[in-house]
Write a protein that holds these residues in place. Sequence first.
Motif, PDB file in Angstrom:
ATOM      1  N   ASP A 145       0.852  36.234  10.929  1.00  0.00           N
ATOM      2  CA  ASP A 145       0.191  34.946  10.715  1.00  0.00           C
ATOM      3  C   ASP A 145      -1.223  34.938  11.281  1.00  0.00           C
ATOM      4  O   ASP A 145      -1.596  34.079  12.086  1.00  0.00           O
ATOM      5  CB  ASP A 145       1.021  33.807  11.328  1.00  0.00           C
ATOM      6  CG  ASP A 145       2.264  33.525  10.530  1.00  0.00           C
ATOM      7  OD1 ASP A 145       2.288  33.851   9.331  1.00  0.00           O
ATOM      8  OD2 ASP A 145       3.221  32.981  11.110  1.00  0.00           O
ATOM      9  N   TRP A 146      -2.039  35.905  10.880  1.00  0.00           N
ATOM     10  CA  TRP A 146      -3.454  35.937  11.233  1.00  0.00           C
ATOM     11  C   TRP A 146      -4.242  36.267   9.978  1.00  0.00           C
ATOM     12  O   TRP A 146      -3.893  37.179   9.232  1.00  0.00           O
ATOM     13  CB  TRP A 146      -3.752  36.991  12.302  1.00  0.00           C
ATOM     14  CG  TRP A 146      -5.216  37.081  12.611  1.00  0.00           C
ATOM     15  CD1 TRP A 146      -5.935  36.235  13.408  1.00  0.00           C
ATOM     16  CD2 TRP A 146      -6.153  38.051  12.124  1.00  0.00           C
ATOM     17  NE1 TRP A 146      -7.252  36.614  13.435  1.00  0.00           N
ATOM     18  CE2 TRP A 146      -7.415  37.732  12.658  1.00  0.00           C
ATOM     19  CE3 TRP A 146      -6.047  39.150  11.280  1.00  0.00           C
ATOM     20  CZ2 TRP A 146      -8.548  38.475  12.378  1.00  0.00           C
ATOM     21  CZ3 TRP A 146      -7.177  39.894  11.009  1.00  0.00           C
ATOM     22  CH2 TRP A 146      -8.422  39.560  11.565  1.00  0.00           C
ATOM     23  N   SER A 147      -5.278  35.503   9.764  1.00  0.00           N
ATOM     24  CA  SER A 147      -6.155  35.716   8.628  1.00  0.00           C
ATOM     25  C   SER A 147      -7.583  35.674   9.128  1.00  0.00           C
ATOM     26  O   SER A 147      -7.963  34.727   9.841  1.00  0.00           O
ATOM     27  CB  SER A 147      -5.938  34.614   7.591  1.00  0.00           C
ATOM     28  OG  SER A 147      -7.058  34.509   6.747  1.00  0.00           O
ATOM     29  N   PRO A 148      -8.420  36.656   8.768  1.00  0.00           N
ATOM     30  CA  PRO A 148      -9.816  36.606   9.200  1.00  0.00           C
ATOM     31  C   PRO A 148     -10.533  35.375   8.625  1.00  0.00           C
ATOM     32  O   PRO A 148     -11.394  34.794   9.283  1.00  0.00           O
ATOM     33  CB  PRO A 148     -10.411  37.907   8.671  1.00  0.00           C
ATOM     34  CG  PRO A 148      -9.487  38.376   7.606  1.00  0.00           C
ATOM     35  CD  PRO A 148      -8.136  37.845   7.965  1.00  0.00           C
ATOM     36  N   HIS A 149     -10.153  34.962   7.420  1.00  0.00           N
ATOM     37  CA  HIS A 149     -10.752  33.778   6.811  1.00  0.00           C
ATOM     38  C   HIS A 149     -10.452  32.534   7.644  1.00  0.00           C
ATOM     39  O   HIS A 149     -11.347  31.737   7.953  1.00  0.00           O
ATOM     40  CB  HIS A 149     -10.208  33.575   5.384  1.00  0.00           C
ATOM     41  CG  HIS A 149     -10.516  34.693   4.450  1.00  0.00           C
ATOM     42  ND1 HIS A 149      -9.843  35.895   4.482  1.00  0.00           N
ATOM     43  CD2 HIS A 149     -11.428  34.796   3.455  1.00  0.00           C
ATOM     44  CE1 HIS A 149     -10.320  36.687   3.533  1.00  0.00           C
ATOM     45  NE2 HIS A 149     -11.282  36.045   2.889  1.00  0.00           N
ATOM     46  N   ILE A 150      -9.197  32.367   8.010  1.00  0.00           N
ATOM     47  CA  ILE A 150      -8.788  31.199   8.799  1.00  0.00           C
ATOM     48  C   ILE A 150      -9.370  31.266  10.204  1.00  0.00           C
ATOM     49  O   ILE A 150      -9.764  30.243  10.767  1.00  0.00           O
ATOM     50  CB  ILE A 150      -7.246  31.078   8.837  1.00  0.00           C
ATOM     51  CG1 ILE A 150      -6.679  30.969   7.412  1.00  0.00           C
ATOM     52  CG2 ILE A 150      -6.805  29.891   9.689  1.00  0.00           C
ATOM     53  CD1 ILE A 150      -7.220  29.824   6.584  1.00  0.00           C
ATOM     54  N   ALA A 151      -9.455  32.480  10.770  1.00  0.00           N
ATOM     55  CA  ALA A 151     -10.046  32.631  12.104  1.00  0.00           C
ATOM     56  C   ALA A 151     -11.496  32.145  12.106  1.00  0.00           C
ATOM     57  O   ALA A 151     -11.922  31.438  13.036  1.00  0.00           O
ATOM     58  CB  ALA A 151      -9.967  34.089  12.552  1.00  0.00           C
ATOM     59  N   LEU A 152     -12.252  32.484  11.075  1.00  0.00           N
ATOM     60  CA  LEU A 152     -13.635  32.016  10.966  1.00  0.00           C
ATOM     61  C   LEU A 152     -13.694  30.497  10.787  1.00  0.00           C
ATOM     62  O   LEU A 152     -14.524  29.823  11.384  1.00  0.00           O
ATOM     63  CB  LEU A 152     -14.337  32.703   9.790  1.00  0.00           C
ATOM     64  CG  LEU A 152     -14.676  34.174   9.966  1.00  0.00           C
ATOM     65  CD1 LEU A 152     -15.155  34.774   8.643  1.00  0.00           C
ATOM     66  CD2 LEU A 152     -15.726  34.360  11.047  1.00  0.00           C
ATOM     67  N   PHE A 153     -12.797  29.966   9.978  1.00  0.00           N
ATOM     68  CA  PHE A 153     -12.754  28.527   9.731  1.00  0.00           C
ATOM     69  C   PHE A 153     -12.420  27.775  11.017  1.00  0.00           C
ATOM     70  O   PHE A 153     -13.073  26.782  11.360  1.00  0.00           O
ATOM     71  CB  PHE A 153     -11.736  28.210   8.637  1.00  0.00           C
ATOM     72  CG  PHE A 153     -11.592  26.745   8.344  1.00  0.00           C
ATOM     73  CD1 PHE A 153     -12.562  26.083   7.597  1.00  0.00           C
ATOM     74  CD2 PHE A 153     -10.507  26.031   8.817  1.00  0.00           C
ATOM     75  CE1 PHE A 153     -12.446  24.726   7.331  1.00  0.00           C
ATOM     76  CE2 PHE A 153     -10.386  24.672   8.548  1.00  0.00           C
ATOM     77  CZ  PHE A 153     -11.354  24.019   7.801  1.00  0.00           C
ATOM     78  N   GLU A 154     -11.393  28.255  11.734  1.00  0.00           N
ATOM     79  CA  GLU A 154     -10.977  27.580  12.965  1.00  0.00           C
ATOM     80  C   GLU A 154     -12.042  27.667  14.047  1.00  0.00           C
ATOM     81  O   GLU A 154     -12.131  26.785  14.903  1.00  0.00           O
ATOM     82  CB  GLU A 154      -9.651  28.157  13.454  1.00  0.00           C
ATOM     83  CG  GLU A 154      -8.481  27.741  12.570  1.00  0.00           C
ATOM     84  CD  GLU A 154      -7.161  28.369  12.970  1.00  0.00           C
ATOM     85  OE1 GLU A 154      -7.144  29.316  13.786  1.00  0.00           O
ATOM     86  OE2 GLU A 154      -6.126  27.914  12.453  1.00  0.00           O
ATOM     87  N   ALA A 155     -12.861  28.722  14.020  1.00  0.00           N
ATOM     88  CA  ALA A 155     -13.952  28.856  14.986  1.00  0.00           C
ATOM     89  C   ALA A 155     -15.173  28.023  14.580  1.00  0.00           C
ATOM     90  O   ALA A 155     -16.167  27.985  15.306  1.00  0.00           O
ATOM     91  CB  ALA A 155     -14.339  30.322  15.136  1.00  0.00           C
ATOM     92  N   GLY A 156     -15.111  27.381  13.411  1.00  0.00           N
ATOM     93  CA  GLY A 156     -16.220  26.559  12.940  1.00  0.00           C
ATOM     94  C   GLY A 156     -17.378  27.373  12.390  1.00  0.00           C
ATOM     95  O   GLY A 156     -18.495  26.866  12.255  1.00  0.00           O
ATOM     96  N   LEU A 157     -17.135  28.636  12.038  1.00  0.00           N
ATOM     97  CA  LEU A 157     -18.193  29.522  11.555  1.00  0.00           C
ATOM     98  C   LEU A 157     -18.306  29.548  10.037  1.00  0.00           C
ATOM     99  O   LEU A 157     -19.237  30.157   9.494  1.00  0.00           O
ATOM    100  CB  LEU A 157     -17.956  30.943  12.086  1.00  0.00           C
ATOM    101  CG  LEU A 157     -17.915  31.067  13.610  1.00  0.00           C
ATOM    102  CD1 LEU A 157     -17.513  32.478  14.009  1.00  0.00           C
ATOM    103  CD2 LEU A 157     -19.261  30.687  14.207  1.00  0.00           C
ATOM    104  N   ILE A 158     -17.358  28.905   9.363  1.00  0.00           N
ATOM    105  CA  ILE A 158     -17.339  28.927   7.908  1.00  0.00           C
ATOM    106  C   ILE A 158     -16.644  27.662   7.409  1.00  0.00           C
ATOM    107  O   ILE A 158     -15.725  27.161   8.068  1.00  0.00           O
ATOM    108  CB  ILE A 158     -16.622  30.216   7.419  1.00  0.00           C
ATOM    109  CG1 ILE A 158     -16.849  30.456   5.935  1.00  0.00           C
ATOM    110  CG2 ILE A 158     -15.160  30.193   7.750  1.00  0.00           C
ATOM    111  CD1 ILE A 158     -16.341  31.818   5.469  1.00  0.00           C
ATOM    112  N   SER A 159     -17.079  27.156   6.280  1.00  0.00           N
ATOM    113  CA  SER A 159     -16.456  25.957   5.709  1.00  0.00           C
ATOM    114  C   SER A 159     -15.359  26.358   4.732  1.00  0.00           C
ATOM    115  O   SER A 159     -15.289  27.512   4.291  1.00  0.00           O
ATOM    116  CB  SER A 159     -17.508  25.110   4.991  1.00  0.00           C
ATOM    117  OG  SER A 159     -17.945  25.771   3.816  1.00  0.00           O
ATOM    118  N   SER A 160     -14.534  25.400   4.363  1.00  0.00           N
ATOM    119  CA  SER A 160     -13.463  25.698   3.401  1.00  0.00           C
ATOM    120  C   SER A 160     -14.042  26.084   2.044  1.00  0.00           C
ATOM    121  O   SER A 160     -13.488  26.945   1.358  1.00  0.00           O
ATOM    122  CB  SER A 160     -12.497  24.528   3.273  1.00  0.00           C
ATOM    123  OG  SER A 160     -13.176  23.369   2.847  1.00  0.00           O
TER     124      SER A 160
END
Length: 177
Positions: A145-160
């Motif tokens: 349950d780890w995704s680099p996409h979600i990790a970036l989103f949760e860190a506020g570095l990328i939008s949906s």
Amino acid sequence: MKRRLMLATHATKWIRGTLAISCVLLLAGVTGCSASDDTVPAPVATSERHAAELRAACLTERGWDVVVAPDNAVAAEIPADQMDVYVRDSEECGEGLAPDRQSFTTEQWGEWYALAIEAADCLADEGFAVDDRPSLQAFTDANGDWSPHIALFEAGLISSSQIENLRETCPQPIYYG
């Protein structure tokens, strides 16, 4: 003579009753055996695209007008008053399509982890570095349950919306063994 006829009638009734019960039991046994032989196991998807196609086919069989989008989402226009039924059908149609992670081998976990790291490298090439990458053991312990996409989103570095745009260039890995 009358007594013999009564005994014969009684014996005939007993035999017919016994035969009827035997037939019912025999038929119940045959039906019980054939029911498990006739069941077809649900298909297991071999890719994200295959899973979307299987889900769409199931939904179509249930009367929904759906299409599989290029990003493998199953899309449909659903009236608000039918949304609960559609969600239930969609969930039921998706059951069992993905492989059971609990049965993954060490090799399969390694393959899935490599796909996730490959996606993280791709995102870094696109200017979105993923710094907090889990180890293979941490990835496995977290049941993948780890995704680099979600990790970036949760860190506020990328939008949906950026995630959606980047999924074509750097697909979010979903492992099917």
